[in-house]
Design a protein around this motif. Structure first.
Motif: not given
Length: 161
Positions: A16, A42, A44-45, A66-70, A90, A94
């Motif tokens: 992350s 994870n 993320r980001g 968790d693959l948020d904010d890509n 998550y 995206n």
């Protein structure tokens, strides 16, 4: 970067930008499906782009994704519904498009779901923490020919308890 290996298998992979500082770039390769012992992923980001490969569905031991904010895009693969051990999913912030796959209704162990911040055609409740019962009722509405969607859309899904 955090990698945990148990009995010769990768079980946890964390990269992350929020903890490492430097973001990952590129795409998630189809070969991700070969990490069948993975329980925690994870990413993320970061600045990961492209489609989420359908091979993600081979990670049947996965508990947290968790693959948020890509910069992931395209439709969510129906194969996500094969990840029945998942308790946390998550995917917010995206560029996912299309419908939420009805196969997500198979995720009966899911406790946390975050899909907002995408361009999905299906209404997505905003917020992070869901009570498990309400989350499962929402997922049930994704099944084809489900007639209770209106009833559950009127109920708040967000819970801080």
């Amino acid at each position: 970067l955090g990698v945990t290996v148990e009995v010769g298998r990768v079980t946890k992979f964390v990269h992350s930008k929020y903890t490492i500082g430097e973001p990952l770039t590129g795409t998630i390769p189809a070969e991700i499906g070969a990490l069948d012992g993975l329980t925690y992923l994870n990413l993320r980001g970061n600045q990961i782009c492209g489609h989420l490969p359908s091979e993600i569905g081979r990670l049947t031991s996965l508990i947290c994704l968790d693959l948020d904010d890509n910069r992931l895009e395209g439709p969510l693969p129906a194969e996500l519904g094969a990840l029945t051990a998942l308790t946390e999913l998550y995917l917010h912030n995206n560029n996912f498009t299309g419908e939420i796959p009805s196969t997500l209704a198979n995720l009966t162990n899911l406790e946390f779901l975050l899909l907002d911040g995408n361009n999905l055609d299906t209404d997505v409740p905003s917020g992070l923490l869901f009570k498990k019962k309400k989350l499962q009722r929402y997922l049930a509405t994704l099944r084809p020919n489900h007639d209770m969607l209106d009833k559950y859309e009127k109920q708040p899904f967000l819970s801080y308890k």
